[in-house]
Design a protein around this motif. Structure first.
Motif, mmCIF file in Angstrom:
data_model
loop_
_atom_site.group_PDB
_atom_site.id
_atom_site.type_symbol
_atom_site.label_atom_id
_atom_site.label_comp_id
_atom_site.label_asym_id
_atom_site.label_seq_id
_atom_site.Cartn_x
_atom_site.Cartn_y
_atom_site.Cartn_z
ATOM 1 N N ALA A 285 40.822 16.270 26.130
ATOM 2 C CA ALA A 285 41.000 16.578 27.559
ATOM 3 C C ALA A 285 42.007 15.675 28.246
ATOM 4 N N GLN A 286 42.785 14.890 27.508
ATOM 5 C CA GLN A 286 43.838 14.097 28.133
ATOM 6 C C GLN A 286 44.923 15.029 28.686
ATOM 7 N N PRO A 287 45.432 14.719 29.869
ATOM 8 C CA PRO A 287 46.391 15.637 30.499
ATOM 9 C C PRO A 287 47.793 15.558 29.905
ATOM 10 N N ASN A 288 48.455 16.687 29.903
ATOM 11 C CA ASN A 288 49.859 16.791 29.506
ATOM 12 C C ASN A 288 50.724 17.232 30.683
ATOM 13 N N PHE A 289 50.217 17.054 31.872
ATOM 14 C CA PHE A 289 50.910 17.561 33.058
ATOM 15 C C PHE A 289 52.343 17.029 33.148
ATOM 16 N N ASN A 290 52.467 15.699 33.053
ATOM 17 C CA ASN A 290 53.757 15.062 33.290
ATOM 18 C C ASN A 290 54.569 14.861 32.021
ATOM 19 N N SER A 291 54.244 15.624 30.994
ATOM 20 C CA SER A 291 55.010 15.602 29.742
ATOM 21 C C SER A 291 56.363 16.265 29.964
ATOM 22 N N PRO A 292 57.305 16.077 29.054
ATOM 23 C CA PRO A 292 58.579 16.795 29.189
ATOM 24 C C PRO A 292 58.381 18.304 29.315
ATOM 25 N N GLU A 293 57.422 18.817 28.554
ATOM 26 C CA GLU A 293 57.161 20.270 28.644
ATOM 27 C C GLU A 293 56.601 20.647 30.010
ATOM 28 N N GLY A 294 55.741 19.790 30.553
ATOM 29 C CA GLY A 294 55.205 20.071 31.876
ATOM 30 C C GLY A 294 56.277 20.070 32.941
ATOM 31 N N ILE A 295 57.165 19.102 32.873
ATOM 32 C CA ILE A 295 58.261 19.048 33.845
ATOM 33 C C ILE A 295 59.163 20.260 33.702
ATOM 34 N N GLU A 296 59.456 20.657 32.457
ATOM 35 C CA GLU A 296 60.294 21.843 32.249
ATOM 36 C C GLU A 296 59.628 23.093 32.807
ATOM 37 N N ALA A 297 58.337 23.227 32.552
ATOM 38 C CA ALA A 297 57.613 24.412 33.036
ATOM 39 C C ALA A 297 57.642 24.501 34.552
ATOM 40 N N ALA A 298 57.294 23.410 35.218
ATOM 41 C CA ALA A 298 57.268 23.427 36.682
ATOM 42 C C ALA A 298 58.659 23.613 37.264
ATOM 43 N N THR A 299 59.667 23.061 36.615
ATOM 44 C CA THR A 299 61.042 23.224 37.101
ATOM 45 C C THR A 299 61.498 24.667 37.005
ATOM 46 N N LEU A 300 61.137 25.337 35.914
ATOM 47 C CA LEU A 300 61.485 26.765 35.788
ATOM 48 C C LEU A 300 60.855 27.573 36.916
ATOM 49 N N LEU A 301 59.622 27.272 37.252
ATOM 50 C CA LEU A 301 58.965 27.995 38.340
ATOM 51 C C LEU A 301 59.598 27.666 39.682
ATOM 52 N N GLN A 302 59.928 26.406 39.893
ATOM 53 C CA GLN A 302 60.605 26.027 41.128
ATOM 54 C C GLN A 302 61.919 26.791 41.288
ATOM 55 N N ARG A 303 62.684 26.903 40.210
ATOM 56 C CA ARG A 303 63.947 27.641 40.268
ATOM 57 C C ARG A 303 63.714 29.125 40.530
ATOM 58 N N MET A 304 62.643 29.661 39.945
ATOM 59 C CA MET A 304 62.324 31.063 40.208
ATOM 60 C C MET A 304 62.126 31.314 41.704
ATOM 61 N N TRP A 305 61.488 30.360 42.352
ATOM 62 C CA TRP A 305 61.310 30.490 43.803
ATOM 63 C C TRP A 305 62.621 30.253 44.548
ATOM 64 N N GLN A 306 63.243 29.107 44.320
ATOM 65 C CA GLN A 306 64.396 28.720 45.129
ATOM 66 C C GLN A 306 65.618 29.594 44.900
ATOM 67 N N GLU A 307 65.863 29.962 43.636
ATOM 68 C CA GLU A 307 67.090 30.688 43.323
ATOM 69 C C GLU A 307 66.936 32.199 43.371
ATOM 70 N N CYS A 308 65.746 32.693 43.008
ATOM 71 C CA CYS A 308 65.620 34.138 42.778
ATOM 72 C C CYS A 308 64.861 34.886 43.853
ATOM 73 N N ALA A 309 64.003 34.217 44.591
ATOM 74 C CA ALA A 309 63.265 34.910 45.655
ATOM 75 C C ALA A 309 62.808 33.905 46.702
ATOM 76 N N PRO A 310 63.744 33.230 47.365
ATOM 77 C CA PRO A 310 63.375 32.155 48.284
ATOM 78 C C PRO A 310 62.582 32.602 49.499
ATOM 79 N N ASN A 311 62.651 33.855 49.846
ATOM 80 C CA ASN A 311 61.911 34.349 51.003
ATOM 81 C C ASN A 311 60.758 35.258 50.624
#
Length: 488
Positions: A285-311
């Protein structure tokens, strides 16, 4: 209906293949994979396979054209006892006295159909009252109701993550004895073991799986063709496609629903899972939130919002996303498979027949960023013992072959081989997303804490929190609570 509104993938692939064969021999190959009652339908997942359907497809189509039910085909029940049963539509014994059942959950078309199947039992001594809320409100209300120790509701509806969360707290009843008692009479082995596993914890079954669900790409085929955009299969391709769609005049380039914490959490778990990591270690149950994969995952979602459907991504609910596709506002995006049928609803959609479906996106690993979900019926713990079997029988009445054939008009069900001639057309996309996706949610007792803390933190990205800071906050909050509860 009284309403107060509101294991494993390989096996799945085999079931899906049988389903598609049945479809080719029967009425409609759209939805054959959706009955993949072997999951992975918006149960997220279904797989199903019924020899009778392949042989009698034309007759079944005629029957279903009337009411979505097949009354002529043998359903496997022992009809020597029919006189004691309520009706063909509610094929369970009629209780000697009235049984009133209060139902709570959240509503989407296939759940509405199952509620109508329950209502067929009101021809006998059953009565049902429904409280359908927003999904977040419903989960909160059911948790509070169960935690009271004297639940006001006798029947809960929920997804596998919610089922196991309640089971981890002792809030719902194990159903193994009743499942075994009625397994043969109600053909419960037609529900694939993968689905039962998703409704189980530590060997105990806590729900009857009725809906299979996942998420995948929706796209308006003629609109994309007109502007010369290909359907993307990876996030990199999706960012290129969304820029081209917006350059052609659309405000929305690629639509993700990221307006709520739970949505961010589901999408994050799907992307990080596709990157080969789970949000917490399934054993320690140790978290992997802030792993490289976690950062990549959250960044992809952030870009989906900011770049592709900001409103839109930051404010549209699931219903809003559905409506955006139905009205042509969105021509490319990602949402629940359970919403596919609504694309062809002539009363709500202006693009009937134009929306097509593709597998969920991959971050380039070959694994798709798609979850595997079911919804099922549960009975709260501390429900009066003299009512439990009657409630369970009602659950069977609303998940038998006849009921799932009707429900398959609206989405993926859980009995092998079950389909509907007018069911949604996303079977292949749902199958690919379920079989090649990240799989079902973790069932570790700490997983629900992780989901909650991720949702609470990730949604703040919409307010300007950096990806790294949001994940660090989620990790800190998770470690604190999980440690306090003795789970770390």
């Amino acid at each position: 209906m009284n309403t107060t509104k509101y294991r494993w993938w390989r096996l799945l692939a085999i079931v899906f293949a049988f389903t598609l064969i049945a479809a080719a021999c029967g009425d409609d190959d759209d939805d054959e994979s959706e009955p993949t009652a072997s999951q992975p339908d918006d149960s997220g997942d279904d797989m199903a396979d019924d020899d009778d359907m392949a042989d009698d497809g034309d007759d079944m189509a005629d029957d279903m054209a009337d009411d979505g039910h097949d009354h002529d085909e043998d359903d496997g029940h022992d009809h020597d006892e029919d006189m004691a049963h309520i009706s063909d539509e509610c094929d369970i014994p009629n209780p000697a006295e009235n049984i009133e059942i209060d139902v709570m959950g959240w509503e989407f078309p296939i759940i509405t159909q199952y509620a109508e199947e329950l209502d067929d039992c009101e021809e006998g001594n059953y009565s049902f009252n429904y409280q359908f809320l927003d999904s977040v409100e419903a989960r909160s209300a059911m948790t509070q109701d169960a935690a009271s120790g004297s639940p006001s509701f006798e029947l809960y509806q929920g997804s596998n993550a919610f089922i196991t969360a309640l089971a981890n707290q002792g809030f719902v009843m194990p159903l193994n004895d009743l499942v075994d008692k009625y397994r043969d009479e109600y053909d419960l082995d037609q529900i694939d073991q993968a689905f039962w596993d998703m409704a189980s914890l530590d060997g105990n079954i806590y729900a009857i799986p009725m809906v299979s669900n996942t998420m995948h790409v929706f796209y308006n085929e003629p609109a994309l063709a007109e502007i010369g955009v290909d359907v993307p299969s990876t996030f990199a391709e999706a960012f290129e496609a969304c820029a081209a769609v917006q350059a052609s005049g659309y405000d929305i380039g690629f639509l993700y629903m990221l307006s709520a914490g739970w949505a961010w959490q589901i999408e994050f778990d799907s992307v990080i899972g596709a990157l080969g990591v789970t949000s917490i270690d399934p054993v320690t149950a140790q978290p992997n939130f802030n792993s490289p994969e976690g950062i990549e995952a959250a960044t992809l979602l952030q870009r989906m919002w900011q770049e592709c459907a900001p409103n839109a991504s930051n404010s549209y609910s699931t219903d809003d996303v559905q409506a955006a596709f139905q009205t042509g506002e969105a021509i490319l995006g990602h949402t629940w498979a359970s919403r596919a049928a609504a694309m062809d609803d002539p009363e709500a959609s202006t693009v009937v027949g134009e929306i097509q479906f593709a597998p969920a996106l991959s971050p380039g690993t070959g694994t798709l960023a798609a979850p595997a979900y079911i919804d099922g019926w549960m009975i709260p713990a501390n429900t009066p013992a003299d009512k439990v079997e009657a409630i369970f029988l009602a659950m069977l009445a609303a998940t038998d072959m006849e009921s799932q054939r009707a429900a398959a008009e609206h989405g993926l069900v859980t009995r092998t081989g079950v389909s509907h001639p007018d069911g949604p057309r996303d079977g292949a996309a749902a199958e690919a997303s379920l079989v090649n996706g990240r799989g079902p949610d973790l069932v570790h007792p700490a997983a629900d804490i992780a989901r909650a803390k991720l949702g609470e933190a990730l949604v703040t990205i919409l307010d300007g929190t950096s990806v790294e800071d949001a994940l660090a906050a989620a990790e800190e909050a998770y470690i604190s609570e999980a440690t306090e509860q003795g789970l770390l």
